[in-house]
Enzyme design. Structure first.
Site, PDB file in Angstrom:
ATOM      1  CE1 TYR A  49      -8.923   2.441  -6.911  1.00  0.00           C
ATOM      2  CE2 TYR A  49      -9.393   3.931  -8.731  1.00  0.00           C
ATOM      3  CZ  TYR A  49      -8.657   2.887  -8.191  1.00  0.00           C
ATOM      4  OH  TYR A  49      -7.677   2.302  -8.946  1.00  0.00           O
ATOM      5  NE  ARG A  62     -14.622  -2.117 -10.648  1.00  0.00           N
ATOM      6  CZ  ARG A  62     -13.806  -1.797 -11.638  1.00  0.00           C
ATOM      7  NH1 ARG A  62     -13.119  -2.747 -12.260  1.00  0.00           N
ATOM      8  NH2 ARG A  62     -13.656  -0.548 -12.011  1.00  0.00           N
ATOM      9  CE  LYS A 119     -11.460   1.115  -9.910  1.00  0.00           C
ATOM     10  NZ  LYS A 119     -10.113   0.983 -10.413  1.00  0.00           N
ATOM     11  CD  GLU A 179      -4.665  -6.362 -11.803  1.00  0.00           C
ATOM     12  OE1 GLU A 179      -5.701  -6.084 -12.420  1.00  0.00           O
ATOM     13  OE2 GLU A 179      -4.619  -6.505 -10.559  1.00  0.00           O
ATOM     14  CG  LEU A 187     -10.147  -4.174 -10.497  1.00  0.00           C
ATOM     15  CD1 LEU A 187     -10.506  -4.058  -9.020  1.00  0.00           C
ATOM     16  CD2 LEU A 187     -10.004  -2.800 -11.099  1.00  0.00           C
TER      17      LEU A 187
HETATM   18  N1  PMP Z   1      -6.523  -3.617 -12.988  1.00  0.00           N
HETATM   19  C1  PMP Z   1      -6.153  -2.642 -12.132  1.00  0.00           C
HETATM   20  C2  PMP Z   1      -5.122  -2.938 -11.102  1.00  0.00           C
HETATM   21  C3  PMP Z   1      -6.727  -1.357 -12.221  1.00  0.00           C
HETATM   22  O1  PMP Z   1      -6.373  -0.393 -11.367  1.00  0.00           O
HETATM   23  C4  PMP Z   1      -7.680  -1.098 -13.238  1.00  0.00           C
HETATM   24  C5  PMP Z   1      -8.295   0.257 -13.411  1.00  0.00           C
HETATM   25  N2  PMP Z   1      -8.848   0.756 -12.275  1.00  0.00           N
HETATM   26  C6  PMP Z   1      -8.031  -2.149 -14.108  1.00  0.00           C
HETATM   27  C7  PMP Z   1      -7.433  -3.392 -13.951  1.00  0.00           C
HETATM   28  C8  PMP Z   1      -9.049  -1.950 -15.203  1.00  0.00           C
HETATM   29  O2  PMP Z   1     -10.339  -1.893 -14.694  1.00  0.00           O
HETATM   30  P1  PMP Z   1     -11.505  -1.105 -15.447  1.00  0.00           P
HETATM   31  O3  PMP Z   1     -11.578  -1.665 -16.825  1.00  0.00           O
HETATM   32  O4  PMP Z   1     -12.702  -1.391 -14.652  1.00  0.00           O
HETATM   33  O5  PMP Z   1     -11.096   0.350 -15.444  1.00  0.00           O
END
Ligand code: PMP
Length: 287
Positions: free
Chosen positions: A33, A52, A151, A183, A207
């Site tokens: 997603y 991505r 993701k 994270e 991620l």
């Molecule tokens: N880490 C995780 C585990 C996430 O789910 C997300 C958001 N989807 C992020 C980091 C941040 O990613 P982004 O800045 O691309 O939204």
């Protein structure tokens, strides 16, 4: 709510949109997603998300059914038909729905991926209360699988983490592996010490946040010091400031960690400035 959503080539009222019970996203979390933020009716960092998405699909050998232009058209059509001003667009692609449940992947020639997109309206997203006040975070063990760089919709543990945070009177959880923060449940994690922005380096363990990439680029352009390295919860508790980034939270201050205030327990000066820079710069390239 009566949104217009997108399912496999059709724009439908949300109540009429249906996916098969054999869909592998539903049965096996065999799906990826993206969430792209919308501010003032414009898509933030659209290309970052599409790049991505391609990477996640490649890692799982799922065909990308559309070109960048086709994805852009679908996103724009949904913004328009739902009068979306501030919020986001959720996009999911699963390996599709073969005619039975099986661990073995179906032949992609026979089973097309399932594509679903819908809008989420969040009026005033850029001025959320949590951005002003900051959020409280707890730490939990990171027990997720080893390909967090893909993701996938396999979000049960992050979802449990949010519930653990809520039960503890906090807003979110930072996950810890071998003593170091990986994270947040749905965001990347950072601390600021002596003017330096510190965040874990990219690997399969986190991620690769689109917002992370943009924020580090803007911070670098603003001559801020960046250290991509591991940090512990204890180091974070002694930091000058802390924050998270994600497509929907942008840059949000963290003011408390495991019940301990970070500095004064209020947002500092660097994190709100970074948020300002991020919003300003990303609006310039919003489409
Ligand atoms: N880490 C995780 C585990 C996430 O789910 C997300 C958001 N989807 C992020 C980091 C941040 O990613 P982004 O800045 O691309 O939204």
């Amino acid at each position: 709510m009566n949104r217009t959503v997108y399912v496999n080539g059709e724009y439908l009222p949300e109540t009429e949109a249906k996916v098969s019970i054999f869909d592998r996203g539903f049965l096996m979390a065999d799906a990826v997603y993206e969430v792209t933020s919308v501010l003032g009716g414009k898509l933030i960092d659209f290309d970052g998300h599409i790049v991505r998405l391609q990477r996640s699909l490649d890692e799982l050998e799922i065909n990308n059914p559309y070109t960048r232009e086709e994805w852009l058209n679908i996103h724009r059509e949904l913004v328009q038909s739902n009068d979306l001003v501030d919020g986001g667009i959720y996009l999911q692609i699963s390996r599709g729905a073969p005619n039975d449940r099986d661990f073995v992947w179906p032949d992609p020639e026979m089973t097309a991926p399932t594509v679903v997109l819908f809008t989420q309206s969040k009026p005033g997203l850029a001025n959320s209360p949590s951005a002003q006040a900051g959020i409280k975070v707890i730490s939990i063990e990171d027990i997720r699988w080893g390909r967090r760089d893909i993701k996938t919709v396999q979000l049960l543990y992050p979802s449990m983490g949010k519930m653990m945070a809520q039960k503890a009177g906090a807003d979110d959880a930072w996950m810890v592996q071998d003593g170091h923060v990986t994270e947040g449940t749905s965001n990347n994690a950072y601390i600021v010490k002596d003017g330096s922005i510190i965040t874990r380096a990219l690997s399969n363990n986190i991620l690769h946040g689109i917002t992370r990439a943009a924020v580090l680029r803007f911070a670098d352009e603003a001559q801020m010091k960046i250290e991509e390295r591991n940090f512990t919860i204890e180091e974070a508790q002694q930091a000058d400031e802390a924050f998270i980034t994600s497509a929907s939270a942008f840059v949000t201050p963290v003011v408390e960690l495991d019940g301990q205030k970070i500095s004064s327990g209020a947002p500092g000066s660097i994190v709100p400035r970074l948020r300002e820079i991020y919003l300003e710069e990303s609006m310039k390239t919003a489409i």
